[in-house]
Enzyme design. Structure first.
Site, PDB file in Angstrom:
ATOM      1  N   SER A  71       0.798  -1.232   0.000  1.00  0.00           N
ATOM      2  CA  SER A  71       0.000   0.000   0.000  1.00  0.00           C
ATOM      3  C   SER A  71       0.828   1.279   0.000  1.00  0.00           C
ATOM      4  O   SER A  71       0.250   2.376  -0.040  1.00  0.00           O
ATOM      5  CB  SER A  71      -0.972   0.010   1.187  1.00  0.00           C
ATOM      6  N   LYS A  74      -0.076   3.694  -2.750  1.00  0.00           N
ATOM      7  CA  LYS A  74      -1.069   4.769  -2.673  1.00  0.00           C
ATOM      8  C   LYS A  74      -0.429   6.138  -2.511  1.00  0.00           C
ATOM      9  O   LYS A  74      -1.084   7.166  -2.726  1.00  0.00           O
ATOM     10  CB  LYS A  74      -2.053   4.476  -1.545  1.00  0.00           C
ATOM     11  N   SER A 131      -6.483   3.052   4.020  1.00  0.00           N
ATOM     12  CA  SER A 131      -5.748   2.450   2.890  1.00  0.00           C
ATOM     13  C   SER A 131      -6.714   1.638   2.032  1.00  0.00           C
ATOM     14  O   SER A 131      -6.453   0.488   1.662  1.00  0.00           O
ATOM     15  CB  SER A 131      -4.603   1.561   3.390  1.00  0.00           C
TER      16      SER A 131
END
Length: 474
Positions: A71, A74, A131
């Site tokens: 993640s 992101k 997330s």
């Protein structure tokens, strides 16, 4: 022979001393082997710490080895969201429709349903705290047309930022064997987010986010528990291990630290705390940062070192709002996306064009400054000069941007003067018109500085207000 030699020393005390000596040697060997074994037992690990003011590497372990970002992906998704916000393509209130593909993403997610919509601001909070993979895919499809199309833009932006070993295949970080990065590249991205979007960076310090009836806490447990930590992002998949990028600013020092491949969230956090404790005190209090120059997509041209370059942005990062742009009949985007309109490339072009028109801008009245956000500065009294050799301000000047129309350039100057004041309160705003590939651009500049030092300080003040700036001598 060994026993005979040993026996020649004779005393019991000597034998005991040698025994202790060999035990110490054995212990040292054991520690060394254990440490090596620990590293070998975690082949996913990589770490990196950079001084955010000087660019000096303070710590590196497997910093350039390929790893799965999870993640941390992101961070780049949000970088492109912030670009789109600054270019006027979207606003924080823009509604993003959720597709079946987005709704079907695996957790972590908000639980969005196909057909519903979410605002850009809600999506930002969802990516930073929860997330949320469903929100991330929805954003990608909205901005890129498709998730794969958006991923290509992510990779292209990574290259523009100097992330040489990073490739993105999706916008969320769920497992994909082709999605790779390095600890060093993630540190560059963290620096870029801080430097290029100081006006958006506050999102990364969000502790919790309420959506519907649920409140989601930030996965970054260092926020609020480690002094100086102000973001940025966590990440985890089975393949990647536990990842974390941390930004720390304290006592005039600043670092960005990366830990990848942790065996657990707790051990990752503990190791990050150790890196911060050890290396923050080694960071410099001097240095201006601005380590990640976001180069325009056009061919770069070398210029003499005439002044500071706080930051450059390509066309998708302009501070020019929708009101600044020339109407586009064939596109819903307010700004043409095939040519840069602000920053270094615009200045390069203006310096290399021999035919230019200088249009002095009258100092805006207080009433005009107050309304600069809503309407362009009145230009009926502007005296157009037909050649670049007549009326050109001399000495040091600073450029803050370039726009498709003169009115927009004037508005940009008025807005900058109203917001910044101080170092540019007595500066003379003016515009320069140049032609590029058959199109006209209006450079927004200030003149009237008392030498290089004054111009550089003005650039620094403008940068703090979010403006790109270049100082040079006419």
């Amino acid at each position: 022979m060994f026993k005979a030699s040993f026996g020649s020393y004779g005393s019991t005390r000597t034998r005991i001393g040698l025994t202790k000596f060999f035990r110490l040697i054995a212990a040292a060997v054991f520690i060394t082997v254990a440490s090596a074994g620990g590293a070998a037992a975690n082949p996913k690990y990589a770490g990196f710490v950079i001084d955010a003011k000087t660019g000096k590497t303070l710590y590196a372990s497997n910093a350039d080895s390929l790893r799965y970002p999870a993640s941390l992906t992101k961070m780049m998704t949000l970088y492109l969201v912030f670009e789109a916000l600054d270019s006027g393509r979207i606003s924080k209130k823009t509604r993003i429709k959720v597709s079946k593909n987005a709704a079907a993403e695996q957790p972590s997610k908000l639980g969005l349903k196909a057909g519903q919509s979410i605002s850009v601001q809600q999506a930002i909070y969802a990516l930073v705290t929860k997330s949320a993979n469903d929100a991330s895919t929805a954003v990608a499809e909205h901005l890129g047309g498709s998730e794969s199309g958006f991923a290509k833009k992510m990779t292209a932006k990574a290259r523009a930022l100097g992330m040489k070993r990073t490739t993105f295949k999706n916008a969320h970080g769920l497992p994909n064997s082709g999605q790779k990065t390095t600890a060093r590249d993630m540190a560059r991205l963290g620096l870029a987010l801080r430097e290029h979007f100081p006006h958006h960076y506050h999102y990364f310090s969000t502790r919790s986010f309420k959506y519907g009836k649920s409140r989601f806490g930030n996965h970054n447990r260092l926020l609020g528990t480690v002094s100086g930590v102000d973001g940025i992002k966590t990440g985890y998949t089975r393949a990647s291990g536990f990842n974390l990028v941390s930004s720390v600013r304290k006592d005039g020092r600043s670092i960005v630290a990366v830990v990848m491949g942790g065996k657990s969230g707790a051990s990752r956090n503990k190791h990050m705390k150790s890196l911060i404790s050890r290396y923050l005190k080694k960071a410099s209090r001097k240095g201006g940062g601005n380590l990640i120059a976001n180069a325009p997509s056009a061919t770069r041209i070398a210029l003499p070192k005439t002044g500071p370059v706080p930051k450059f942005r390509d066309v998708t990062e302009v501070r020019v709002a929708m009101a600044y742009a020339k109407p586009q009949k064939s596109s819903s985007f307010p700004i043409p996306l095939d040519r840069p309109v602000v920053g270094k490339d615009a200045l390069i072009d203006s310096l290399n064009k021999q035919r230019a028109v200088v249009a002095p801008v009258p100092r805006p009245r207080d009433s005009e400054v107050a309304t600069a956000q809503g309407s362009a500065v009145q230009t009926s009294a502007v005296d157009r000069v037909t050649t670049s050799s007549t009326g050109m301000p001399s000495g040091w000047v600073v450029q803050i941007g370039a726009t498709p129309t003169r009115q927009a350039a004037e508005q940009l100057l008025a807005e900058a003067k109203a917001k910044t004041g101080g170092m540019i309160s007595n500066a003379q705003p003016f515009t320069i018109v140049t032609h590029r590939d058959g199109e006209q651009l209006h450079r927004a500049r200030f003149a009237g500085f008392d030498g290089k030092s004054h111009a550089w300080k003005a650039c620094k003040a403008l940068k703090k207000k979010g403006y790109g700036c270049w100082a040079t001598q006419q």
